[in-house]
Design an enzyme around this catalytic site. Structure first.
Site, PDB file in Angstrom:
ATOM      1  N   HIS A  37     -10.481   0.833  -2.802  1.00 47.70           N
ATOM      2  CA  HIS A  37     -11.856   0.783  -2.293  1.00 47.70           C
ATOM      3  C   HIS A  37     -12.838   1.494  -3.219  1.00 47.70           C
ATOM      4  O   HIS A  37     -12.528   2.563  -3.747  1.00 47.70           O
ATOM      5  CB  HIS A  37     -11.935   1.494  -0.940  1.00 47.70           C
ATOM      6  CG  HIS A  37     -11.111   0.882   0.140  1.00 47.70           C
ATOM      7  ND1 HIS A  37     -11.202  -0.445   0.485  1.00 47.70           N
ATOM      8  CD2 HIS A  37     -10.191   1.431   0.986  1.00 47.70           C
ATOM      9  CE1 HIS A  37     -10.357  -0.683   1.487  1.00 47.70           C
ATOM     10  NE2 HIS A  37      -9.725   0.433   1.811  1.00 47.70           N
ATOM     11  N   HIS A  78     -10.177   6.936   1.979  1.00 50.37           N
ATOM     12  CA  HIS A  78      -8.816   6.746   1.455  1.00 50.37           C
ATOM     13  C   HIS A  78      -8.860   5.687   0.360  1.00 50.37           C
ATOM     14  O   HIS A  78      -9.798   4.893   0.299  1.00 50.37           O
ATOM     15  CB  HIS A  78      -7.869   6.280   2.579  1.00 50.37           C
ATOM     16  CG  HIS A  78      -8.240   4.927   3.098  1.00 50.37           C
ATOM     17  ND1 HIS A  78      -9.194   4.741   4.075  1.00 50.37           N
ATOM     18  CD2 HIS A  78      -7.817   3.679   2.755  1.00 50.37           C
ATOM     19  CE1 HIS A  78      -9.337   3.454   4.305  1.00 50.37           C
ATOM     20  NE2 HIS A  78      -8.517   2.778   3.517  1.00 50.37           N
ATOM     21  N   ASP A 125       0.820  -1.227   0.000  1.00 47.50           N
ATOM     22  CA  ASP A 125       0.000   0.000   0.000  1.00 47.50           C
ATOM     23  C   ASP A 125       0.855   1.280   0.000  1.00 47.50           C
ATOM     24  O   ASP A 125       0.601   2.213   0.774  1.00 47.50           O
ATOM     25  CB  ASP A 125      -0.972  -0.016   1.192  1.00 47.50           C
ATOM     26  CG  ASP A 125      -1.949  -1.181   1.135  1.00 47.50           C
ATOM     27  OD1 ASP A 125      -1.851  -1.988   0.188  1.00 47.50           O
ATOM     28  OD2 ASP A 125      -2.789  -1.301   2.036  1.00 47.50           O
ATOM     29  N   ASP A 160      -4.333  -0.584  -1.896  1.00 44.65           N
ATOM     30  CA  ASP A 160      -5.635  -0.502  -1.226  1.00 44.65           C
ATOM     31  C   ASP A 160      -6.577   0.160  -2.234  1.00 44.65           C
ATOM     32  O   ASP A 160      -6.272   1.240  -2.745  1.00 44.65           O
ATOM     33  CB  ASP A 160      -5.468   0.351   0.042  1.00 44.65           C
ATOM     34  CG  ASP A 160      -6.415  -0.052   1.155  1.00 44.65           C
ATOM     35  OD1 ASP A 160      -6.683  -1.260   1.319  1.00 44.65           O
ATOM     36  OD2 ASP A 160      -6.878   0.854   1.884  1.00 44.65           O
ATOM     37  N   HIS A 203     -17.218   2.791   0.750  1.00 46.05           N
ATOM     38  CA  HIS A 203     -16.789   1.522   1.348  1.00 46.05           C
ATOM     39  C   HIS A 203     -17.192   1.459   2.820  1.00 46.05           C
ATOM     40  O   HIS A 203     -17.202   2.487   3.513  1.00 46.05           O
ATOM     41  CB  HIS A 203     -15.260   1.386   1.207  1.00 46.05           C
ATOM     42  CG  HIS A 203     -14.768   0.018   1.511  1.00 46.05           C
ATOM     43  ND1 HIS A 203     -14.187  -0.318   2.713  1.00 46.05           N
ATOM     44  CD2 HIS A 203     -14.787  -1.122   0.774  1.00 46.05           C
ATOM     45  CE1 HIS A 203     -13.870  -1.608   2.690  1.00 46.05           C
ATOM     46  NE2 HIS A 203     -14.213  -2.109   1.521  1.00 46.05           N
ATOM     47  N   LYS A 253      -6.687  -4.796  -3.373  1.00 43.62           N
ATOM     48  CA  LYS A 253      -7.506  -5.389  -2.302  1.00 43.62           C
ATOM     49  C   LYS A 253      -8.421  -4.331  -1.712  1.00 43.62           C
ATOM     50  O   LYS A 253      -8.132  -3.140  -1.806  1.00 43.62           O
ATOM     51  CB  LYS A 253      -6.602  -5.993  -1.225  1.00 43.62           C
ATOM     52  CG  LYS A 253      -5.683  -4.947  -0.602  1.00 43.62           C
ATOM     53  CD  LYS A 253      -4.764  -5.533   0.430  1.00 43.62           C
ATOM     54  CE  LYS A 253      -3.903  -4.474   1.063  1.00 43.62           C
ATOM     55  NZ  LYS A 253      -4.647  -3.428   1.773  1.00 43.62           N
ATOM     56  N   CYS A 285      -1.668  -2.846   7.544  1.00 48.06           N
ATOM     57  CA  CYS A 285      -1.604  -3.763   6.399  1.00 48.06           C
ATOM     58  C   CYS A 285      -0.272  -4.504   6.303  1.00 48.06           C
ATOM     59  O   CYS A 285      -0.239  -5.662   5.897  1.00 48.06           O
ATOM     60  CB  CYS A 285      -1.944  -3.032   5.117  1.00 48.06           C
ATOM     61  SG  CYS A 285      -3.696  -2.585   5.054  1.00 48.06           S
TER      62      CYS A 285
HETATM   63  C1  VGL Z   1      -4.597   0.490   5.630  1.00 43.52           C
HETATM   64  C2  VGL Z   1      -6.202   1.187   7.121  1.00 43.52           C
HETATM   65  C3  VGL Z   1      -7.180   1.054   6.162  1.00 43.52           C
HETATM   66  C4  VGL Z   1      -3.169   0.178   5.362  1.00 43.52           C
HETATM   67  C5  VGL Z   1      -5.566   0.329   4.656  1.00 43.52           C
HETATM   68  O1  VGL Z   1      -2.769   0.134   4.185  1.00 43.52           O
HETATM   69  O2  VGL Z   1      -2.413  -0.025   6.330  1.00 43.52           O
HETATM   70  N1  VGL Z   1      -4.930   0.917   6.853  1.00 43.52           N
HETATM   71  N2  VGL Z   1      -6.849   0.634   4.937  1.00 43.52           N
HETATM   72 ZN    ZN Z   2      -8.263   0.747   3.350  1.00 45.33          ZN
END
Ligand code: VGL
Ligand code: ZN
Length: 242
Positions: free
Chosen positions: A54, A103, A14, A52, A58, A128, A179
């Site tokens: 979404h 995000h 990410d 990431d 979401h 994802k 993550c």
């Molecule tokens: C993440 C919170 C929500 C990450 C992704 O990439 O760590 N954290 N979505």
């Molecule tokens: Zn996320």
């Protein structure tokens, strides 16, 4: 420059603007790790990245539920069924969710991988968090711990790594305490050797970082700094003088 042996792959988690300073879910120190990720990537034959990704609205977004970011709730089919309470039992079939600021929205500029990253064209990118009702921290399992994110070719990350002859994964990215942590733990459970590079990662909170490091060590995951990797993979050239 020393390169990793061929069974070792780089995995960048990410590494997106949305998780850097000024992004939707800003992690301090985000921009700063990007040159380290480039350095690690350049030492590895194979490279894998997660993104990431979404849809708008979401179920992990606080705004979707009209709640404050960072509230903890229980979700069932993407709907809040209860607020989280330290002393109360988990509702059946519900998944604990921290509600995040918006995000990683598909197709937005900030959801792209960081523009200073060098991503060779045959690197593989695993998206994802597509399912509106289930969050997905780990690169191996979504947060229901049943369904799995897949590459466009239909393979899961462990399947792809095995097919590519990879046994060891060197990881960095964002966020260390969410993550990166969940992905590292799941890859270790899948039988891979996992190395998390601290100066190639940044955490949402320092408490989260300490807890993640504790989890890594308990699971047998290596934790190191990038300048220690040459000695790890090429020990004979780094033996102390007799
Ligand atoms: C993440 C919170 C929500 C990450 C992704 O990439 O760590 N954290 N979505
Ligand atoms: Zn996320």
């Amino acid at each position: 420059m020393k390169t990793f042996p061929p069974h070792v792959a780089f995995l960048g988690i990410d590494s997106q603007l949305t998780f850097c300073e000024d992004g939707g879910l800003a992690v301090s120190g985000g921009h700063q790790i990007m040159p380290k990720l480039n350095e690690l990537r350049s030492k590895s034959t194979k490279g894998y990245w997660t993104q990431d990704w979404h849809p708008v609205g979401h179920s992990s977004f606080a705004s979707t539920h009209g709640r404050e970011p960072f509230t903890k709730v229980w979700l069932e089919n993407g709907q809040i069924v209860a607020d989280y309470d330290d002393n109360a039992e988990a509702p059946k079939n519900a998944v604990l969710q921290i509600l995040w600021p918006d995000h990683g929205i598909q197709g937005t500029e900030e959801a792209a991988l960081h523009p200073i990253l060098h991503v060779p064209s045959d690197d593989m990118i695993l998206r994802k968090g597509n399912n509106p009702n289930i969050d997905s921290y780990s690169c191996v399992f979504e947060n229901d711990k049943k369904t799995q994110p897949r590459f466009e070719n239909g393979m899961t990350l462990p399947e792809q790594l095995r097919e590519d002859g990879i046994t060891t994964v060197v990881m960095g990215g964002l966020a260390l305490d969410v993550c990166v942590r969940d992905g590292a733990l799941d890859l270790k459970k899948e039988g891979f050797d996992v190395i998390v590079v601290l100066d190639a990662s940044a955490a949402i909170s320092s408490e989260g970082k300490m807890a993640a490091i504790k989890d890594f060590l308990n699971a047998g995951i290596y934790v190191c700094y990038s300048d220690e990797l040459d000695a790890y993979f090429h020990p004979s050239q780094h033996a102390p003088a007799p």
